[in-house]
Write an enzyme that holds these catalytic residues in place. Sequence first.
Site, PDB file in Angstrom:
ATOM      1  CG  PHE A  18       4.008 -29.685 -87.784  1.00 12.19           C
ATOM      2  CD1 PHE A  18       2.621 -29.892 -87.509  1.00 12.19           C
ATOM      3  CD2 PHE A  18       4.927 -30.040 -86.721  1.00 12.19           C
ATOM      4  CE1 PHE A  18       2.089 -30.038 -86.366  1.00 12.19           C
ATOM      5  CE2 PHE A  18       4.226 -30.055 -85.485  1.00 12.19           C
ATOM      6  CZ  PHE A  18       3.044 -30.142 -85.184  1.00 12.19           C
ATOM      7  CG  ASP A  49      11.220 -26.207 -87.749  1.00  9.64           C
ATOM      8  OD1 ASP A  49      12.080 -27.157 -87.142  1.00  9.64           O
ATOM      9  OD2 ASP A  49      10.009 -26.030 -87.446  1.00  9.64           O
ATOM     10  CE  LYS A  97       9.959 -33.715 -84.085  1.00  6.89           C
ATOM     11  NZ  LYS A  97       8.596 -34.689 -83.555  1.00  6.89           N
TER      12      LYS A  97
HETATM   13  C1  PLP Z   1       9.419 -29.350 -88.175  1.00 11.45           C
HETATM   14  C2  PLP Z   1       9.015 -29.540 -86.951  1.00 11.45           C
HETATM   15  N1  PLP Z   1       8.982 -28.446 -85.986  1.00 11.45           N
HETATM   16  C3  PLP Z   1       8.309 -28.223 -84.870  1.00 11.45           C
HETATM   17  C4  PLP Z   1       7.729 -29.393 -84.309  1.00 11.45           C
HETATM   18  C5  PLP Z   1       7.221 -29.093 -82.814  1.00 11.45           C
HETATM   19  O1  PLP Z   1       8.092 -30.059 -81.968  1.00 11.45           O
HETATM   20  P1  PLP Z   1       7.522 -30.328 -80.492  1.00 11.45           P
HETATM   21  O2  PLP Z   1       6.545 -31.062 -80.767  1.00 11.45           O
HETATM   22  O3  PLP Z   1       8.882 -30.679 -79.761  1.00 11.45           O
HETATM   23  O4  PLP Z   1       7.193 -28.998 -79.887  1.00 11.45           O
HETATM   24  C6  PLP Z   1       8.015 -30.688 -84.901  1.00 11.45           C
HETATM   25  C7  PLP Z   1       7.141 -31.899 -84.238  1.00 11.45           C
HETATM   26  O5  PLP Z   1       6.899 -32.638 -85.064  1.00 11.45           O
HETATM   27  C8  PLP Z   1       8.429 -30.746 -86.237  1.00 11.45           C
HETATM   28  O6  PLP Z   1       8.535 -31.873 -86.922  1.00 11.45           O
END
Ligand code: PLP
Length: 405
Positions: free
Chosen positions: A143, A228, A257
């Site tokens: 994700f 990520d 986050k």
């Molecule tokens: C690993 C990862 N990358 C990217 C995101 C996307 O972040 P945002 O919702 O702040 O755009 C998330 C959100 O849950 C995530 O868990």
Amino acid sequence: MTKAVQSQTADLLAAAEQSVLFTAKRPNVVMERGEGMQLWDTEGKSYLDFIGGWAVTSLGHSPAVLRDALMKQSGELVHASPGFYNKPMIEFSQLLTDISGFDKVFFANSGAEANESAVKLARKHGALHLGGAYEIITLTNSFHGRTLAMMSATGKAQWDTLFEPKVPGFIHVPINDFDACFAAISNKTCAIMLELVQGEGGVNAVDSAYLQAIRKACDVYGIMLIVDEIQTGLARTGKLFAFQHYDIQPDVLTLGKGIGGGYPLSAMLTTNKFDLFVQGDQGGTYNGAPLAMAVGLAVVQEILRLGLAEQAAAVGSYAINKLQELSRTYPISNIRGKGLLFAFDVPDGTAQPLVAQCMEDGLLINAPKPATIRFMPPLIATKSDIDEMIGLLQKAMTGIGLSAS
Ligand SMILES: Cc1ncc(COP(=O)(O)O)c(C=O)c1O
């Protein structure tokens, strides 16, 4: 609970139904207040929060350092313009580079936006150094966010046919299968992008040997390695960064986050080698704005001051032990995770009813899959919070008839 409070909640829910665009099924409560590990709804009911704002509220709800930073900075400078440096931006980028081993930081507002920046940087690298290579290898079940490009990067089967046409240039391979990854590398590949513990995918960690082999392949072929850490970043996995569990250094790291503690904020970090953007390549009205920078600086300083990485490691392994004890009496299996990002499996189809029963009983947990329960509490969680969580979980499992065979 008085009738007036009940009717206030009913009125709010009716108003929400009328005016808030539907994008997600939400329970019939309205959250009103938070402090530490607890949330309260408009009926005064309290919840022990093991969702943590979706792995966001690292210092718990409404921490004093965040409130103070907002108050102080909003009295000095809320927003200058993306065309100017500001003091907290400089201090925060210095702090992040000091603790991470990276050289440069680009700030953004959401995880998806930080990942978009990483993908742009990878394609810039491909254009400049790899003969126009533009493809990015990512993982199935990953994700990376909800912008159009990040939906393409994400390896979620349900999204395969959503919002066509997809942004091209993303290839998905299974986690922990180096041969599949190696087979996907071609002269079109500019980057490999990975979560080291897949969060939304159900808490699946990469193996050490696999990640080290990927790092080596990236070095040999000049491919950028993007990690990520939007969900795993800053102290959640029991180290400041998840990559520190694996003895590798990525070329690009994305954070979001938890570094804002609840204030929308994200960052992409890279090395001098990949300091490739030129004027106009990347930016945004709010990127690096003073208010967000002051909050991020205060939150990260507090995470470091409180030693929350070490605390997450200790409290996380206490939780895993407690869950293992519970698995002797309840049908939970495959207990896994790192620090305060952990999960277990339940019989298929029972995860959502368990989440609902826990909420009824005053505990917030999450089901990323029909058979998986995930926990991502604030990093201030203590062993006694774990004991309380286990008690509530046990009660809810018994409540929905999920007991020992
Ligand atoms: C690993 C990862 N990358 C990217 C995101 C996307 O972040 P945002 O919702 O702040 O755009 C998330 C959100 O849950 C995530 O868990």
